[in-house]
Design a protein around this motif. Sequence first.
Motif, PDB file in Angstrom:
ATOM      1  N   PHE A  13       0.857  -1.192   0.000  1.00 27.27           N
ATOM      2  CA  PHE A  13       0.000   0.000   0.000  1.00 27.27           C
ATOM      3  C   PHE A  13       0.889   1.237   0.000  1.00 27.27           C
ATOM      4  O   PHE A  13       1.796   1.360   0.828  1.00 27.27           O
ATOM      5  N   GLU A  14       0.625   2.136  -0.939  1.00 26.00           N
ATOM      6  CA  GLU A  14       1.313   3.427  -0.975  1.00 26.00           C
ATOM      7  C   GLU A  14       0.258   4.516  -0.815  1.00 26.00           C
ATOM      8  O   GLU A  14      -0.656   4.632  -1.629  1.00 26.00           O
ATOM      9  N   PHE A  15       0.391   5.314   0.257  1.00 30.38           N
ATOM     10  CA  PHE A  15      -0.570   6.371   0.546  1.00 30.38           C
ATOM     11  C   PHE A  15       0.012   7.709   0.116  1.00 30.38           C
ATOM     12  O   PHE A  15       0.982   8.194   0.691  1.00 30.38           O
ATOM     13  N   ARG A  16      -0.602   8.300  -0.892  1.00 31.10           N
ATOM     14  CA  ARG A  16      -0.082   9.534  -1.479  1.00 31.10           C
ATOM     15  C   ARG A  16      -0.190  10.727  -0.541  1.00 31.10           C
ATOM     16  O   ARG A  16       0.525  11.719  -0.723  1.00 31.10           O
ATOM     17  N   LEU A  18       0.445  10.792   2.708  1.00 34.80           N
ATOM     18  CA  LEU A  18       1.314  10.716   3.880  1.00 34.80           C
ATOM     19  C   LEU A  18       2.720  11.178   3.526  1.00 34.80           C
ATOM     20  O   LEU A  18       3.292  10.721   2.531  1.00 34.80           O
ATOM     21  N   ASP A  19       3.272  12.061   4.337  1.00 29.07           N
ATOM     22  CA  ASP A  19       4.642  12.524   4.120  1.00 29.07           C
ATOM     23  C   ASP A  19       5.665  11.531   4.662  1.00 29.07           C
ATOM     24  O   ASP A  19       6.765  11.404   4.131  1.00 29.07           O
ATOM     25  N   ARG A  20       5.288  10.847   5.736  1.00 31.10           N
ATOM     26  CA  ARG A  20       6.182   9.859   6.338  1.00 31.10           C
ATOM     27  C   ARG A  20       5.469   8.513   6.442  1.00 31.10           C
ATOM     28  O   ARG A  20       4.266   8.458   6.590  1.00 31.10           O
ATOM     29  N   GLN A  21       6.260   7.464   6.391  1.00 31.62           N
ATOM     30  CA  GLN A  21       5.726   6.103   6.459  1.00 31.62           C
ATOM     31  C   GLN A  21       4.529   5.933   5.523  1.00 31.62           C
ATOM     32  O   GLN A  21       3.428   5.562   5.923  1.00 31.62           O
ATOM     33  N   ASN A  22       4.765   6.247   4.249  1.00 32.87           N
ATOM     34  CA  ASN A  22       3.680   6.154   3.274  1.00 32.87           C
ATOM     35  C   ASN A  22       3.595   4.785   2.610  1.00 32.87           C
ATOM     36  O   ASN A  22       2.663   4.522   1.856  1.00 32.87           O
ATOM     37  N   LEU A  23       4.571   3.919   2.894  1.00 30.85           N
ATOM     38  CA  LEU A  23       4.555   2.571   2.333  1.00 30.85           C
ATOM     39  C   LEU A  23       4.313   1.550   3.441  1.00 30.85           C
ATOM     40  O   LEU A  23       4.969   1.572   4.485  1.00 30.85           O
ATOM     41  N   TRP A  24       3.377   0.638   3.193  1.00 23.15           N
ATOM     42  CA  TRP A  24       3.041  -0.433   4.124  1.00 23.15           C
ATOM     43  C   TRP A  24       2.873  -1.717   3.335  1.00 23.15           C
ATOM     44  O   TRP A  24       2.487  -1.698   2.156  1.00 23.15           O
ATOM     45  N   TRP A  25       3.163  -2.831   3.979  1.00 19.47           N
ATOM     46  CA  TRP A  25       3.016  -4.136   3.335  1.00 19.47           C
ATOM     47  C   TRP A  25       2.187  -5.058   4.216  1.00 19.47           C
ATOM     48  O   TRP A  25       2.275  -5.003   5.457  1.00 19.47           O
ATOM     49  N   ILE A  26       1.398  -5.908   3.584  1.00 14.62           N
ATOM     50  CA  ILE A  26       0.757  -7.031   4.270  1.00 14.62           C
ATOM     51  C   ILE A  26       1.351  -8.302   3.679  1.00 14.62           C
ATOM     52  O   ILE A  26       1.332  -8.503   2.454  1.00 14.62           O
ATOM     53  N   VAL A  27       1.895  -9.144   4.538  1.00 18.29           N
ATOM     54  CA  VAL A  27       2.536 -10.382   4.120  1.00 18.29           C
ATOM     55  C   VAL A  27       1.672 -11.557   4.581  1.00 18.29           C
ATOM     56  O   VAL A  27       1.363 -11.679   5.773  1.00 18.29           O
ATOM     57  N   VAL A  28       1.277 -12.381   3.633  1.00 18.25           N
ATOM     58  CA  VAL A  28       0.450 -13.553   3.932  1.00 18.25           C
ATOM     59  C   VAL A  28       1.295 -14.802   3.693  1.00 18.25           C
ATOM     60  O   VAL A  28       1.780 -15.030   2.577  1.00 18.25           O
ATOM     61  N   GLU A  29       1.478 -15.581   4.740  1.00 16.39           N
ATOM     62  CA  GLU A  29       2.209 -16.848   4.657  1.00 16.39           C
ATOM     63  C   GLU A  29       1.289 -17.941   5.184  1.00 16.39           C
ATOM     64  O   GLU A  29       1.051 -18.035   6.383  1.00 16.39           O
ATOM     65  N   GLY A  30       0.761 -18.758   4.271  1.00 10.33           N
ATOM     66  CA  GLY A  30      -0.207 -19.757   4.699  1.00 10.33           C
ATOM     67  C   GLY A  30      -1.425 -19.067   5.273  1.00 10.33           C
ATOM     68  O   GLY A  30      -2.066 -18.253   4.620  1.00 10.33           O
ATOM     69  N   ASP A  60       2.743  -8.924  -5.121  1.00  8.74           N
ATOM     70  CA  ASP A  60       1.688  -9.530  -5.940  1.00  8.74           C
ATOM     71  C   ASP A  60       0.588  -8.535  -6.288  1.00  8.74           C
ATOM     72  O   ASP A  60       0.025  -8.573  -7.378  1.00  8.74           O
ATOM     73  N   VAL A  61       0.259  -7.652  -5.346  1.00 10.92           N
ATOM     74  CA  VAL A  61      -0.747  -6.619  -5.577  1.00 10.92           C
ATOM     75  C   VAL A  61      -0.279  -5.351  -4.884  1.00 10.92           C
ATOM     76  O   VAL A  61       0.194  -5.406  -3.745  1.00 10.92           O
ATOM     77  N   TRP A  62      -0.373  -4.210  -5.578  1.00  5.80           N
ATOM     78  CA  TRP A  62      -0.036  -2.953  -4.910  1.00  5.80           C
ATOM     79  C   TRP A  62      -1.123  -1.921  -5.150  1.00  5.80           C
ATOM     80  O   TRP A  62      -1.655  -1.772  -6.232  1.00  5.80           O
ATOM     81  N   PHE A  63      -1.448  -1.240  -4.051  1.00  5.77           N
ATOM     82  CA  PHE A  63      -2.470  -0.196  -4.044  1.00  5.77           C
ATOM     83  C   PHE A  63      -1.776   1.157  -3.918  1.00  5.77           C
ATOM     84  O   PHE A  63      -0.934   1.343  -3.043  1.00  5.77           O
ATOM     85  N   THR A  64      -2.134   2.094  -4.768  1.00  5.05           N
ATOM     86  CA  THR A  64      -1.681   3.479  -4.646  1.00  5.05           C
ATOM     87  C   THR A  64      -2.933   4.324  -4.455  1.00  5.05           C
ATOM     88  O   THR A  64      -3.813   4.366  -5.329  1.00  5.05           O
ATOM     89  N   THR A  65      -3.016   5.008  -3.314  1.00  6.22           N
ATOM     90  CA  THR A  65      -4.282   5.642  -2.957  1.00  6.22           C
ATOM     91  C   THR A  65      -4.062   6.668  -1.850  1.00  6.22           C
ATOM     92  O   THR A  65      -2.936   7.100  -1.616  1.00  6.22           O
ATOM     93  N   THR A  66      -5.124   7.074  -1.185  1.00  7.90           N
ATOM     94  CA  THR A  66      -5.058   7.919   0.005  1.00  7.90           C
ATOM     95  C   THR A  66      -5.717   7.163   1.154  1.00  7.90           C
ATOM     96  O   THR A  66      -6.466   6.199   0.924  1.00  7.90           O
TER      97      THR A  66
END
Length: 224
Positions: free
Chosen positions: A135-138, A140-152, A167-173
């Motif tokens: 996830f990229e939040f346009r 946010l000035d700081r910590q604008n990138l976040w990931w969700i990791v699914v293992e099993g 696998d999937v990336w969201f660019t949004t607010t």
Amino acid sequence: MKYNQFCPVSKAAEIVGERWSLLILRELLMGGRRFSELQRGLGFISPALLTTRLKQFEGHGLVVRRQIKGGRGYEYFPTPACEQLLPVIIALGEWGLCWARENVSEDFDPEMLLLYLERSIDPKNLPGNSTIIRFEFRDLDRQNLWWIVVEGHKVDVCLNDPGREVDVWFTTTLKAMSDVWMGDRTYKDARAAGDLDVQGLPALTRNISSWLTPSVFAASPRAA
């Protein structure tokens, strides 16, 4: 707090009406079990107050505390009495959708949003044993990138790049992603308006709601 009234509403309020109580119950009913998990969903609550409320709930028969097997600390499990409060929590949330959303934009919080999105992932509808969602939040000035990791069947939020193919990336607010997940907008509408861009494997981007399930309030009525 004692109201000293012969009324079931007042007696219930004596148990669940203290500060933070309803939000703690929300977290328990949404699957929070460990103290750290409850703190994460509650944000600014002090550890001392959370400890106090959990002890009170235990005394009232709403929570059972169990030692973590092979580890330190405890897990907290809702009893049937607690589980019967779920419709009350949902009804309160639905009331809030209609009558208490005027200033919601002031409280947008990426950590809270990602916690909800993490809980909404349905691993069984993700092909393979591993999926990386970015996830990229346009806005946010700081910590604008976040990931969700699914293992099993394990789902985790990451603040740092896991160093693997996305696998999937969201660019949004924050607001757009929250609106879509809450059911205030559709993915189609948000994408058409330029508020949301989704890229990735077609098998995952064609039907996002099948593996990123909407909020429990997505179909709830809104105020006119």
